[in-house]
Design an enzyme around this catalytic site. Structure first.
Site, PDB file in Angstrom:
ATOM      1  CG  HIS A  79      -1.833  -1.178   1.266  1.00  0.00           C
ATOM      2  ND1 HIS A  79      -2.616  -1.464   2.364  1.00  0.00           N
ATOM      3  CD2 HIS A  79      -2.089  -2.164   0.359  1.00  0.00           C
ATOM      4  CE1 HIS A  79      -3.305  -2.577   2.136  1.00  0.00           C
ATOM      5  NE2 HIS A  79      -2.996  -3.017   0.923  1.00  0.00           N
ATOM      6  CG  HIS A 237      -7.141  -3.883  -2.101  1.00  0.00           C
ATOM      7  ND1 HIS A 237      -6.715  -2.834  -1.332  1.00  0.00           N
ATOM      8  CD2 HIS A 237      -6.338  -4.937  -1.782  1.00  0.00           C
ATOM      9  CE1 HIS A 237      -5.703  -3.220  -0.574  1.00  0.00           C
ATOM     10  NE2 HIS A 237      -5.457  -4.497  -0.825  1.00  0.00           N
ATOM     11  CG  ASP A 241      -2.708  -5.437  -3.120  1.00  0.00           C
ATOM     12  OD1 ASP A 241      -2.453  -4.498  -2.342  1.00  0.00           O
ATOM     13  OD2 ASP A 241      -3.401  -6.422  -2.797  1.00  0.00           O
ATOM     14  CG  HIS A 264       0.744  -9.524  -2.720  1.00  0.00           C
ATOM     15  ND1 HIS A 264       0.842  -8.194  -3.065  1.00  0.00           N
ATOM     16  CD2 HIS A 264      -0.216  -9.581  -1.753  1.00  0.00           C
ATOM     17  CE1 HIS A 264      -0.009  -7.488  -2.349  1.00  0.00           C
ATOM     18  NE2 HIS A 264      -0.666  -8.311  -1.556  1.00  0.00           N
TER      19      HIS A 264
END
Length: 312
Positions: A79, A237, A241, A264
């Protein structure tokens, strides 16, 4: 076209979303060519300098981690990194006294607001850009991610969940500071009640709450009293990321990053694959030189549960 740093020191206090421990984090202006560097002070007072670059990143599912996960490291940096990248901050020292950044309200909005208040300052050195020259892709367990040539910095993110609260969502846009602040910065991390006990047992999500996460019940309802901030907050979101994970290139990326059912680990694998293929990119100082246009065909996939555990 020139490198930038922040105008003044910025301080943050909070708790880490996974370990639930208090943390103090400070952003400090830095000299040209410093890059983004974490200065971690451990319990014995030893200072560890950890550059936020792909070579230092561990392949993790739940968050982005730089350093040695079994030693000196900083977790859940995505973030903060997304805010710095979107705001065009090239050089900053990040002082931190714990192994995880503060989660705040689960997004990048406070980071953006604080950087805007401190200001962004131009520095007397040219900024470098990584220009994608040819497609590079990775696939794993039904997830796919790729970099393609593009005139600008673009993200095309698609998620596909069997859960009715999410389903299939898509976000496509070129990245600008204004668009990031408007479309992405307020999109919160999310997770499922069905995963909570498993995560707690593994020592994760100990700082998670309805104040910093969107939580989805077993019956598919969003249980946060105020509901969602966007109808498609989940894919927004995921895009946030991806922006933060791309920042680990260490330079600005001129290209399109596309992912389907990613996270991720896939973001990290795609960036590693790009950096490993020296024919796939060039380093330039001028972002405006044109390349051959690329037609962005939609990714073709069937509905299926998303790859891997989700960020909390």
């Amino acid at each position: 076209m020139f490198q930038q740093t922040i105008g003044s020191r910025i301080d943050f206090d909070g708790v880490g979303v996974h370990r639930g421990l208090p943390v103090r984090l400070s952003l400090l202006p830095a000299e040209i060519n410093t890059g983004i560097v974490f200065h971690l002070s451990d319990a014995s007072g030893v200072l560890h300098e950890i550059p936020a670059v792909s070579a230092n990143a561990a392949l993790m599912d739940l968050s982005t981690v730089v350093g040695d996960p079994r030693g000196a490291h900083v977790a859940t940096i995505e973030h903060l990194m997304s805010a710095l990248y979107a705001m065009g901050v090239d050089n900053v020292v990040i002082q931190i006294d714990a192994n995880e950044t503060p989660i705040m309200d689960g997004c990048a909005a406070l980071y953006i607001a604080s950087i805007e208040e401190a200001g962004v300052v131009s520095q007397p050195a040219k900024r470098r850009y990584l220009r994608v020259l040819k497609p590079v892709s990775v696939e794993m367990n039904g997830a796919r991610a790729e970099y393609r040539p593009h005139n600008g910095t673009r993200f095309e993110i698609e998620i596909d969940f069997a859960n009715a609260a999410i389903g299939r969502q898509v976000y496509h846009a070129d990245l600008t500071a204004e668009r990031f602040a408007r479309d992405l910065a307020k999109a919160r991390t999310f997770g499922f009640m069905a995963d909570v006990e498993r995560l707690w047992a593994a020592g994760y999500a100990l700082g998670s709450s309805l104040e910093n996460s969107v939580v989805i019940a077993d019956d598919g309802r969003v249980i946060n009293p105020d509901g969602l901030r966007f109808a498609d907050e989940f894919v927004r979101h995921k895009t946030l990321d991806a922006v933060g994970d791309q920042a680990l290139a260490g330079v600005r990326v001129l290209g399109c990053y596309r992912s389907y059912r990613g996270g991720h680990k896939m973001n990290a694998l795609a960036l590693q694959a790009l950096l490993a293929d020296r024919r796939a990119y060039e380093i330039v100082e001028m972002p405006s030189r044109r390349v051959d246009p690329v037609r962005h065909a939609p990714l073709v996939a069937v509905a299926a549960p998303a790859y891997g555990p989700q960020t909390l």
